[in-house]
Scaffold this motif. Structure first.
Motif, PDB file in Angstrom:
ATOM      1  N   PRO A 114      37.103  34.014  52.195  1.00  0.00           N
ATOM      2  CA  PRO A 114      36.396  34.059  50.957  1.00  0.00           C
ATOM      3  C   PRO A 114      36.437  35.352  50.217  1.00  0.00           C
ATOM      4  O   PRO A 114      36.695  35.673  48.977  1.00  0.00           O
ATOM      5  N   LYS A 115      36.615  36.413  50.833  1.00  0.00           N
ATOM      6  CA  LYS A 115      36.468  37.748  50.265  1.00  0.00           C
ATOM      7  C   LYS A 115      37.606  38.050  49.467  1.00  0.00           C
ATOM      8  O   LYS A 115      37.780  38.410  48.186  1.00  0.00           O
ATOM      9  N   GLU A 116      38.782  37.663  50.071  1.00  0.00           N
ATOM     10  CA  GLU A 116      39.972  37.761  49.441  1.00  0.00           C
ATOM     11  C   GLU A 116      40.138  36.772  48.201  1.00  0.00           C
ATOM     12  O   GLU A 116      40.731  37.037  47.125  1.00  0.00           O
ATOM     13  N   MET A 117      39.535  35.347  48.528  1.00  0.00           N
ATOM     14  CA  MET A 117      39.895  34.542  47.586  1.00  0.00           C
ATOM     15  C   MET A 117      39.098  34.851  46.239  1.00  0.00           C
ATOM     16  O   MET A 117      39.475  34.636  45.150  1.00  0.00           O
ATOM     17  N   LEU A 118      37.665  35.118  46.484  1.00  0.00           N
ATOM     18  CA  LEU A 118      36.853  35.422  45.409  1.00  0.00           C
ATOM     19  C   LEU A 118      37.464  36.749  44.499  1.00  0.00           C
ATOM     20  O   LEU A 118      37.244  36.458  43.354  1.00  0.00           O
ATOM     21  N   SER A 119      37.827  37.786  44.859  1.00  0.00           N
ATOM     22  CA  SER A 119      38.320  38.997  44.320  1.00  0.00           C
ATOM     23  C   SER A 119      39.557  38.362  43.533  1.00  0.00           C
ATOM     24  O   SER A 119      39.641  38.788  42.185  1.00  0.00           O
ATOM     25  N   SER A 120      40.409  37.386  44.045  1.00  0.00           N
ATOM     26  CA  SER A 120      41.617  36.968  43.195  1.00  0.00           C
ATOM     27  C   SER A 120      41.074  35.852  42.007  1.00  0.00           C
ATOM     28  O   SER A 120      41.486  36.212  40.877  1.00  0.00           O
TER      29      SER A 120
END
Length: 220
Positions: free
Chosen positions: A90-96
Motif C-alpha cells: 500500500p505505501k508504494e501504491m498510494l504514493s503512485s
C-alpha cells in the motif's frame, strides 16, 4: 496485461467495467478522461458481463479489471474463470496513485474491494489466487512460468518483453495512467520507491495495510 498481450493465444481486455463504474459513482467528478470513457464504453454492467462470457476470440482470455469498478454487480459470473487478485504494497501504491488522483479515498484504491472479493471467493468456494506485483518484478521469468503452470497454460518467453509505446488494447484512459508502462520494454527490476510519504495519506495507509497483510496469506 502487457505481458499477456504478447501471447498469440491470448486476447486481453483493459478494464471493461470502467465506464459502468464512472457512470454510477462519484468518481466521475474527478477521474481524468471521464467524458471520453462515458461516451465510448458500455455503461450497463450486466451487458459488460455478458460480453465477457460470450467472448471467444482466442483460447485464453485475459480481463484486466479493478475490483471496485464492479460496484454491486452480481459476481457469480466469476465462477467461469480463474480469478487473480493482483495487489501491491500500500505505501508504494498510494504514493503512485496520488500522482494522478490528489486526494484518493478507499473506494479509489480498491483494497477494501479486494478484501470483499476475497471474502466472496472463500464463502462461495470460487477459485482464486493472490499475486503481489513485487514478486513478479523480483523474478519475472520464474514467477510467470510458475503462474502459467498454476493456471494450466504453457509459459511463453514472449511475455517478458514488448515494444515501447501504447498498445491497441489500451483503454482511452491510458494517456493519464500508463506513462511509465509506455516507456517500458519489459519488467523493470524491483527497486523500493524513494519517497517521502504524504502525511495526508497516513489514515488511508493505516486502513489499507492490514487488508494487504491478510491478502498475502493467499498469494501464489
Amino acid at each position: 496485461m502487457y505481458a499477456f498481450a504478447q501471447r498469440p493465444d491470448t486476447h486481453v481486455v483493459d478494464e471493461p467495467f470502467y465506464g459502468f463504474y464512472l457512470a454510477n459513482s462519484p468518481a466521475k467528478e474527478y477521474h481524468p478522461g471521464t467524458d471520453e470513457i462515458l461516451s465510448t464504453m458500455e455503461l450497463d454492467g450486466e451487458r459488460v458481463v455478458a460480453a465477457m462470457l460470450e467472448n471467444s476470440e482466442k483460447p485464453v482470455l485475459f480481463f484486466k479489471n479493478m475490483c471496485h469498478h464492479m460496484l454491486d454487480l452480481d459476481r457469480s459470473f466469476m465462477r467461469e474463470g480463474l480469478n487473480v487478485i493482483l495487489t501491491r504494497e500500500p505505501k508504494e501504491m498510494l504514493s503512485s496513485f496520488k500522482e494522478v488522483i490528489n486526494k484518493p479515498v478507499m473506494q479509489d484504491v480498491g483494497y477494501q474491494s479486494q478484501q470483499d472479493l476475497l471474502d466472496y471467493f472463500l464463502r462461495e468456494n470460487i477459485p482464486f489466487v493472490v499475486v503481489d506485483s513485487k514478486d513478479i518484478l523480483l523474478d519475472p521469468a520464474g514467477y510467470l512460468e510458475r503462474f502459467c503452470q498454476y493456471v494450466g497454460i504453457p509459459f511463453d518467453t514472449c511475455m517478458l518483453s514488448w515494444e515501447s509505446g501504447p498498445r491497441k488494447e489500451d483503454g482511452c484512459w491510458a494517456p493519464y495512467w500508463y506513462a511509465n508502462v509506455h516507456k517500458s520494454t519489459g519488467f523493470a527490476p524491483y527497486k523500493p520507491k524513494e519517497i517521502t510519504f504524504p502525511v495526508s495519506l497516513e489514515p488511508l495507509l493505516g486502513a489499507c495495510q492490514p487488508i494487504y497483510e491478510r491478502l498475502m496469506a493467499y498469494k501464489l
